[in-house]
Write a protein that holds these residues in place. Structure first.
Motif, PDB file in Angstrom:
ATOM      1  N   ILE A   1     -11.794  -3.526  -4.638  1.00 47.34           N
ATOM      2  CA  ILE A   1     -13.072  -2.993  -4.148  1.00 47.34           C
ATOM      3  C   ILE A   1     -12.878  -2.399  -2.764  1.00 47.34           C
ATOM      4  O   ILE A   1     -12.143  -2.945  -1.941  1.00 47.34           O
ATOM      5  CB  ILE A   1     -14.130  -4.122  -4.121  1.00 47.34           C
ATOM      6  CG1 ILE A   1     -14.405  -4.606  -5.548  1.00 47.34           C
ATOM      7  CG2 ILE A   1     -15.411  -3.670  -3.450  1.00 47.34           C
ATOM      8  CD1 ILE A   1     -15.136  -5.909  -5.636  1.00 47.34           C
ATOM      9  N   ASN A   2     -13.527  -1.275  -2.498  1.00 46.77           N
ATOM     10  CA  ASN A   2     -13.465  -0.653  -1.173  1.00 46.77           C
ATOM     11  C   ASN A   2     -14.444  -1.363  -0.237  1.00 46.77           C
ATOM     12  O   ASN A   2     -15.646  -1.415  -0.524  1.00 46.77           O
ATOM     13  CB  ASN A   2     -13.813   0.829  -1.254  1.00 46.77           C
ATOM     14  CG  ASN A   2     -12.742   1.631  -1.971  1.00 46.77           C
ATOM     15  OD1 ASN A   2     -11.557   1.404  -1.743  1.00 46.77           O
ATOM     16  ND2 ASN A   2     -13.139   2.536  -2.844  1.00 46.77           N
ATOM     17  N   VAL A   3     -13.913  -1.881   0.844  1.00 46.76           N
ATOM     18  CA  VAL A   3     -14.694  -2.725   1.746  1.00 46.76           C
ATOM     19  C   VAL A   3     -14.637  -2.191   3.171  1.00 46.76           C
ATOM     20  O   VAL A   3     -13.568  -1.832   3.673  1.00 46.76           O
ATOM     21  CB  VAL A   3     -14.155  -4.174   1.741  1.00 46.76           C
ATOM     22  CG1 VAL A   3     -14.973  -5.056   2.690  1.00 46.76           C
ATOM     23  CG2 VAL A   3     -14.155  -4.750   0.331  1.00 46.76           C
ATOM     24  N   GLN A   4     -15.805  -2.146   3.798  1.00 46.52           N
ATOM     25  CA  GLN A   4     -15.871  -1.867   5.228  1.00 46.52           C
ATOM     26  C   GLN A   4     -16.461  -3.085   5.928  1.00 46.52           C
ATOM     27  O   GLN A   4     -17.555  -3.532   5.585  1.00 46.52           O
ATOM     28  CB  GLN A   4     -16.733  -0.637   5.513  1.00 46.52           C
ATOM     29  CG  GLN A   4     -16.084   0.658   5.080  1.00 46.52           C
ATOM     30  CD  GLN A   4     -16.571   1.840   5.907  1.00 46.52           C
ATOM     31  OE1 GLN A   4     -16.199   2.000   7.062  1.00 46.52           O
ATOM     32  NE2 GLN A   4     -17.414   2.647   5.310  1.00 46.52           N
ATOM     33  N   CYS A   5     -15.719  -3.618   6.888  1.00 47.43           N
ATOM     34  CA  CYS A   5     -16.182  -4.761   7.669  1.00 47.43           C
ATOM     35  C   CYS A   5     -16.708  -4.253   9.010  1.00 47.43           C
ATOM     36  O   CYS A   5     -16.021  -3.488   9.705  1.00 47.43           O
ATOM     37  CB  CYS A   5     -15.057  -5.755   7.901  1.00 47.43           C
ATOM     38  SG  CYS A   5     -14.548  -6.638   6.413  1.00 47.43           S
TER      39      CYS A   5
END
Length: 452
Positions: free
Chosen positions: A24-28
Motif C-alpha cells: 500500500i502507498n503510505v504517506q506519514c
C-alpha cells in the motif's frame, strides 16, 4: 490504494511501515520537521526490532513517504488514520487536543470523499467529536464534501509490534457506513486472506474494546502481584501457584507472571482513562481502581526488600541495576517501575549504577547525572553492594554467576522479574530475593524434596 497516517510516533510508524510492506502507498505526516527529515533518511526515533530496516526498505521502493504537509498528503488519499498521542490529563482522562486538531485539519484540506479513522487509543464517544470537528471546518469553508469516520484501534506490543500488526489475533473495526466498511475491508484484504479475523462493529463498541482489552490484561497482572505478596507472607511459592492456575483453560498462562508492576504507554494511561470515563458517566469502576492501586504499590516492593536487607539504611550503599525499560525489546520508560525504584534509592542516599541494552539514552532524560550509566552489564557490578533486576532482558537470564559473585561487595540479588530459581541461587552462594516467594520456606521445601 493510497492512505495517509497522521502522527509519526510509535503507532504511526509501525502502522505506516507495515501497510507499505504489503504494497500500500503510505504517506506519514508529522508536524515535527526534524523528525520528518530524519525519517526521510531512514533514521528512526524509536527502538522497535525490525522497524528501521522495514522503513528503509519501503522508502527505497517508494511505497512509504514522509511529509509535514497534510494538505499535500490528502490529495488522492482515500483513508486518513489519526495516530497522534493521547496523553493523560491531570485528572487521568485522555487529552484529545491532538486528535481533534487533526480532525479539524482534515476538514480544512479534504477535497473529496475521505474516511477518517482513529487509530489512536481514544475514549468512547471520541468519534462523535471527530465528526463534529470535521463538519465544523467544512461549514466554515461553505462546502459539502462527503466523509465518514471509523475506529480501528491498535493492539501492538512494544518489542513485537511488527509481528502483531502483520499477524494480528484480530482486527477490530468500528464503521458507520457500508462505504467505510468496504474501504477498510479492502485495505485489510491481504491480512484476512492469511486467516486473520476482522471484526466489524459499531464505532462506540470498537473504542470500548481497546480499553476493555488493556484493562483486562492490567487486571490479570495486578491480581497476580497481589497473590504474590500474599504467597510470600503465608509461605507459598507464587511460581508454583502460577503454574497451577495457568493450566486452567479458563484462566490461561499469559499475563500471570508476578513482578514489580506494569508500565509503558498503554496500560497505566488506559486504565486511568477508563476510570475517568466511568466517573463522567456516574459509574464507579471499583475493580479497575483496585488494579491501579495494586500496581502503584507493587512498584515499591523491591525497593523495600533492598531497604530491609540493609537494616533500613541505604546511606553510602551502592546499588547496581540491570534493566530500566518497562519491558524487554524496547527503550520505552514511560511509567516504568525503574522510575520509582531508582528515584527512591537515590533519595535514600544510595549510589546507583545502571545498565540497560537500549534504554540508557532515554534514562538520561529521566535521571540526569543523579546516577551512573554503564555500557556493560558486568562493569556496573564493580564494588556494588547488591544487584537489582528490573527488566527481564534475555541477556540477564543466564549470566556468568561466578563473575557476578566476584564483582559484588555482597552476593545479594533482588530479582523483580523472577527470572532465576531460588534454590539454584542459594546453591551458588547468593542472598536471593524475588517476588512472591518466601526464601526460607522455599529452601525447606527443596530440602525435603531432595531427602525424599
Amino acid at each position: 490504494m493510497k492512505i495517509t497516517i497522521v502522527g509519526s510516533g510509535y503507532v504511526g510508524l509501525v502502522t505506516g511501515a507495515c501497510f507499505s510492506e504489503v504494497g500500500i502507498n503510505v504517506q506519514c505526516v508529522d508536524v515535527n520537521e526534524a523528525k520528518i527529515e530524519n525519517l526521510k533518511k531512514g533514521i528512526v526515533p524509536i527502538y522497535e526490532p525490525g522497524l528501521d530496516k522495514m522503513i528503509v526498505r519501503n522508502l527505497e521502493k517508494g511505497r512509504l513517504q514522509f511529509t509535514t504537509s497534510l494538505s499535500e498528503a490528502l490529495k488522492d488519499s482515500e483513508i486518513v488514520f489519526i495516530s497522534v498521542g493521547t496523553p493523560p490529563d491531570e485528572d487521568g482522562s485522555a487529552d484529545l487536543k491532538y486528535v481533534l486538531q487533526v480532525a479539524k485539519d482534515c476538514g480544512k484540506y479534504m477535497n473529496d470523499y475521505t474516511l477518517v479513522v482513529t487509530k489512536s487509543t481514544v475514549p468512547v464517544g471520541t468519534s462523535i467529536k471527530v465528526k463534529n470537528a470535521i463538519q465544523d471546518e467544512l461549514q466554515k469553508r461553505n462546502v459539502k464534501i462527503p466523509f465518514d469516520v471509523a475506529s480501528n484501534p491498535e493492539f501492538l506490543k512494544e518489542g513485537a509490534a511488527i509481528d502483531d500488526f502483520l499477524k494480528p489475533d484480530r482486527i477490530i473495526v468500528g464503521a458507520e457506513s457500508a462505504r467505510a466498511e468496504a474501504l477498510l475491508r479492502s485495505l485489510y484484504k491481504s491480512f484476512t486472506l492469511n486467516g486473520h479475523p476482522i471484526l466489524f462493529m459499531d464505532i462506540l463498541s470498537a473504542e470500548m474494546t481497546k480499553y476493555a482489552a488493556n484493562a483486562m490484561l492490567a487486571t490479570k497482572i495486578s491480581f497476580m502481584n497481589d497473590m504474590a505478596n500474599l504467597c510470600e507472607i503465608v509461605g507459598a511459592d507464587v511460581n508454583e501457584v502460577r503454574k497451577g492456575i495457568g493450566s486452567d483453560g479458563r484462566i490461561g498462562n499469559k499475563f500471570i507472571y508476578p513482578g514489580i508492576g506494569y508500565g509503558g504507554s498503554c496500560f497505566p494511561k488506559d486504565v486511568q482513562a477508563l476510570i475517568r470515563t466511568a466517573q463522567e458517566n456516574n459509574y464507579n469502576l471499583q475493580v479497575l481502581k483496585a488494579v491501579e492501586a495494586v500496581n502503584q504499590n507493587q512498584k515499591t516492593v523491591l525497593y523495600h526488600k533492598i531497604v530491609n536487607y540493609f537494616n533500613g539504611n541505604l546511606q553510602g550503599k551502592t546499588i547496581a541495576i540491570w534493566g530500566l525499560s518497562f519491558k524487554p525489546q524496547t527503550d520505552d520508560m514511560r511509567e516504568a517501575p525503574s522510575l520509582i525504584i531508582v528515584n527512591k534509592l537515590v533519595e535514600a542516599g544510595a549510589k546507583v549504577k545502571v545498565y540497560d541494552p537500549v534504554a540508557i539514552s532515554e534514562a538520561k532524560h529521566h535521571f540526569g547525572d543523579t546516577i551512573t550509566y554503564y555500557n556493560d552489564q558486568y562493569e556496573a557490578l564493580i564494588e556494588a553492594d547488591c544487584l537489582a533486576i528490573l527488566t527481564e532482558w534475555p541477556e540477564f537470564k543466564i549470566p556468568n554467576f561466578n563473575i557476578v559473585n566476584k564483582l559484588l561487595n555482597t552476593a545479594a540479588i533482588f530479582d523483580g522479574r523472577n527470572i532465576y530459581d531460588t534454590y539454584e541461587m542459594k546453591k551458588q552462594g547468593f542472598d536471593y530475593f524475588c517476588i512472591g516467594v518466601n526464601t526460607l520456606t522455599h529452601m525447606k521445601n527443596n530440602l525435603l524434596r531432595s531427602v525424599s
